[in-house]
Design a protein around this motif. Structure first.
Motif, PDB file in Angstrom:
ATOM      1  N   ARG A 134     -21.846  37.565 -65.720  1.00 60.27           N
ATOM      2  CA  ARG A 134     -22.446  37.934 -66.873  1.00 60.27           C
ATOM      3  C   ARG A 134     -23.353  39.478 -66.700  1.00 60.27           C
ATOM      4  N   SER A 135     -23.410  40.080 -65.490  1.00 56.74           N
ATOM      5  CA  SER A 135     -24.209  41.258 -65.211  1.00 56.74           C
ATOM      6  C   SER A 135     -23.294  42.240 -64.912  1.00 56.74           C
TER       7      SER A 135
ATOM      8  N   PHE B 195     -24.731  46.100 -64.768  1.00 54.65           N
ATOM      9  CA  PHE B 195     -24.584  46.858 -63.557  1.00 54.65           C
ATOM     10  C   PHE B 195     -23.744  48.090 -63.338  1.00 54.65           C
TER      11      PHE B 195
ATOM     12  N   TRP C  24     -18.993  40.902 -58.561  1.00 54.69           N
ATOM     13  CA  TRP C  24     -19.509  41.565 -59.642  1.00 54.69           C
ATOM     14  C   TRP C  24     -18.634  41.534 -60.855  1.00 54.69           C
TER      15      TRP C  24
ATOM     16  N   SER D 229     -30.292  42.559 -63.899  1.00 56.28           N
ATOM     17  CA  SER D 229     -29.245  41.884 -63.405  1.00 56.28           C
ATOM     18  C   SER D 229     -29.162  40.406 -63.089  1.00 56.28           C
ATOM     19  N   HIS D 230     -28.308  39.611 -63.402  1.00 55.59           N
ATOM     20  CA  HIS D 230     -28.502  37.946 -63.311  1.00 55.59           C
ATOM     21  C   HIS D 230     -28.213  37.680 -61.940  1.00 55.59           C
TER      22      HIS D 230
ATOM     23  N   HIS E  90     -30.288  41.463 -56.711  1.00 50.61           N
ATOM     24  CA  HIS E  90     -29.808  42.560 -57.488  1.00 50.61           C
ATOM     25  C   HIS E  90     -30.539  43.799 -57.014  1.00 50.61           C
TER      26      HIS E  90
END
Length: 746
Positions: A534-535, A539, A530, A736-737, A741
């Motif tokens: 990008r997320s 998150f 994580w 989320s990307h 997720h």
């Protein structure tokens, strides 16, 4: 607040304050001083002031308190002098073998000696500074006069030689007459010398010129180094000046201007032969004064060193004596029996310690009659006393900063020992920083015995007193840092490899796209994958905000449960049914339900928008939930919970004031013989007064307003505390990307 020491005390009971008792002491006057001193050492008796109607000057020991105040003033004077001289008082644990009268005489002698040394030193220093300035005037003005005399002699010689060689018949007769004028008719010029501050020199010269209409001649010379002013004692840049004038009026004007500008004037002889002799004499006097000043400083330092060696002991004795006489002034004097009568609150367990102190005081003071100790029965509300130790005392101080619990109420400190450092760690959350905090705290604990006997600074004292609180914060920070997987904001694969890997060889940037779950979920904390993605921010923010809601709702429920414990302990049914029950219903119908939704979403991996659910639970409770539905019958459950929350507000507000009024009326009519402890309540006590016949009057309006404020505070507090988390959550709850997720790592 007290600290249990030694093995004589029973185990601590943090959850409830210590049982208290009102005691009465009858102390003979001859042993009163030692009794107050020994009781103060025990520290388990709080006296009541029995002389409230008397002013401080009308009390028995007003003269002794005034004497202690005078000694405190002298000690403050000594401390100021030591700080100016750069001395520090030495902390000593030795007992002071001196009584109050001897200390008063000793301090008076030391103050008189120190004041005399300071006065003599100031006089000598001022004389020294004046001689330094005088020497500068002799040197600088002497150079000016010497230069002027040489120049005048040279001009006279040139004039006489030119007159001898160029005299002729064409020379005017008037010129010869002027040159041959009698010297007795020439005008005599006076002069004034001194020093003036350099920043005022231009204005000084200008004012003199205007005041005398230009009938003066001024010469100034800059002094290279700053000069210590004899009056102020400060180093100032100055100029040496010489002012030539004619007439007494001009002289008086110049003298007044010198006083106005702070210019120091010094005499200067016209005889150049005596100037060198004066400089020599001044230099000799400067050397003598310097030696005398050094001897005086050495004597002053020795005196201050002697004072510093005993300062802490004297200061402690003066403070202790003043506290003793303040305490004795709270006791009433029985003139006929020649004894003092006092009342005070003490813990029940301290009875034996107090009695032992009374016996020791009577024995040490050679009193023929011992003090009498007896317990009084009263309906007054006792003060709150919690026994603490070095571990629990900082947590108790944190709780007391917000409010002290009522007598025998549940003490939140028991839970604060865990909740306060844990909530700090939830925000701090980095096991690298937690280790730094842990090592610093262990250092303080390792040097605990050494630092406890030293005088620390304000910041260091605060850190040292809260060392065990910081230790708990450090341990919890390490734990939450492992959960967040952050070591100085850098992730580590401490508990195994990441659960995510590249889909194929084309997956070059493994932190953005193309990751799939190939291994079991990361065993502890956040998966390292994580971090850097990008997320990451959406998150982690969403995770922390939801977790904050769960912790906040749990803590608010804990507070309500403590109110139930208080109501059961005081046997107050009204608070159980009309405070605890509606508060639990209101809080959990809204925010307890939100917490269940968060847990359900985490367990099921649903894509429901909880923020949307909570908003439209109020705005449109009958609308279909659609894709935001988490379980069957959710719409019906929300309608029931919303109805319960609305009912809970008037449930808290309305019944209690009316029931309190009915209880009061029944008590007055004799229909109810309920014990006072059964109906003890803040709201009831607030609305109860006494009429002229001694009967209690019930102020319903005051009780109702109090209950209204209490209800509004609870409702708005619950809503605002949770709404603040919801606002942050709304900003951070983004999709989320990363794949999978719905099944977050860890």
């Amino acid at each position: 607040m007290g600290e249990a020491r030694g093995g004589c005390c029973p185990p601590m009971y943090l959850f409830r304050s210590e049982p208290m008792q009102l005691v009465q002491l009858i102390v003979p006057i001859e042993s009163a001083h030692l009794t107050a001193s020994y009781l103060g050492d025990v520290g388990l008796l709080q006296f009541k002031d029995l002389n409230v109607e008397k002013s401080p000057f009308q009390r028995t020991y007003a003269a002794q308190i005034k004497k202690c105040g005078e000694m405190a003033r002298k000690l403050r004077f000594f401390k100021e002098q030591m700080l100016k001289a750069g001395f520090c008082s030495k902390k000593s644990t030795a007992q002071v073998d001196i009584n109050l009268d001897d200390l008063e005489v000793k301090l008076g002698e030391l103050e008189a000696e120190l004041v005399e040394i300071n006065a003599n030193g100031e006089k000598l220093q001022r004389a020294y500074n004046e001689l330094v300035e005088y020497k500068l005037v002799l040197e600088k003005a002497g150079e000016f006069f010497h230069t002027a005399l040489s120049s005048a002699t040279e001009q006279q010689r040139e004039y006489e030689s030119s007159r001898t060689h160029e005299e002729s018949l064409d020379t005017p007769l008037l010129l010869d007459q002027e040159m041959s004028t009698d010297s007795s008719k020439q005008v005599k010029l006076g002069f004034i010398t001194g020093l003036v501050p350099q920043e005022k020199s231009m204005a000084f010269e200008r004012i003199i010129f205007r005041a005398t209409r230009g009938n003066v001649f001024i010469r100034q010379v800059v002094v290279e180094d700053p000069v210590t002013d004899p009056v102020t004692g400060e180093k100032i840049e100055k100029n040496v000046f010489v002012v030539f004038y004619s007439g007494e009026r001009a002289k008086n004007k110049i003298l007044k201007i010198c006083e106005a500008f702070g210019a120091n004037r010094y005499p200067f002889g016209e005889d150049l032969g005596k100037q060198a002799q004066m400089i020599t004499e001044v230099s000799g006097r400067l050397s003598e004064l310097k030696a005398t000043i050094d001897i005086g400083l050495l004597q002053r330092n020795n005196l201050l060193q002697t004072i510093g060696d005993h300062f802490e002991q004297w200061d402690t004795l003066a403070r202790k004596e003043k506290s003793i006489y303040h305490t004795l002034n709270m006791l009433s004097l029985d003139v006929t029996k020649k004894c003092l009568v006092g009342e005070g609150w003490s813990p029940v367990f301290a009875t034996k310690q107090i009695q032992d102190a009374l016996q020791r005081a009577a024995f040490d003071s050679n009193s023929q009659v011992g003090a009498i100790f007896q317990v009084l029965q009263t309906k007054e509300l006792p003060p709150t006393y919690f026994r603490t130790n070095k571990f629990t005392s900082p947590f108790q101080e944190i709780v007391d900063a917000y409010g002290v619990a009522k007598y025998q109420e549940a003490n939140p400190t028991v839970y604060t020992i865990v909740t306060f450092p844990f909530l700090f760690a939830v925000m701090f959350g980095d096991w690298g920083h937690g280790l730094c905090l842990l090592f610093a705290t262990l250092f303080l604990i390792a040097r605990e015995r050494r630092y406890s006997s030293q005088k620390l600074g304000d910041i260091m004292e605060m850190m040292f007193s809260g060392r065990y609180c910081i230790l708990m914060m450090a341990l919890f920070s390490i734990y939450t840092g492992l959960i967040y997987n952050e070591f100085f904001s850098v992730p580590f694969k401490l508990f195994g490899p990441s659960a995510y890997a590249c889909r194929d060889l084309s997956c070059i940037d493994a932190t953005t796209v193309g990751l799939i779950k190939v291994l079991p979920t990361y065993p502890l904390g956040v998966d390292p994958a994580w971090h850097g993605s990008r997320s990451e921010l959406p998150f982690l923010n969403s995770l922390k905000m939801k977790m904050s809601i769960l912790l906040g709702v749990a803590q608010m429920n804990l507070g309500i449960i403590l109110s139930y414990c208080n109501a059961k302990f005081f046997r107050n049914r009204l608070n159980v049914w009309f405070q605890f029950v509606p508060q639990m219903i209101f809080l959990n119908s809204l925010f307890g339900y939100l917490s269940i939704l968060i847990l359900a979403k985490w367990c099921t991996g649903s894509q429901a928008d909880l923020y949307h659910i909570m908003i439209y639970m109020f705005l449109s409770p009958t609308d279909d939930l659609g894709e935001n539905q988490l379980f069957a019958g959710q719409k019906t459950v929300q309608l029931v919970l919303l109805l319960l929350a609305l009912v809970a507000v008037p449930w808290m507000l309305l019944p209690k004031p009316f029931l309190l009024k009915k209880q009061h009326q029944d008590r007055l009519r004799g229909h109810s013989y309920t014990l006072l402890q059964d109906t003890e309540d803040d709201t009831f006590q607030l609305g109860s007064n006494h009429d002229s016949h001694g009967h209690e009057e019930f102020e319903f309006g005051e009780v109702f307003v109090h209950q209204l404020i209490h209800t509004i505070e609870f409702v708005l507090g619950s809503v605002s505390n949770t709404a603040s988390y919801l606002r942050l959550w709304a900003l951070s709850d983004m999709p989320s990307h990363l794949p999978h997720h719905g099944d977050p790592p860890g």
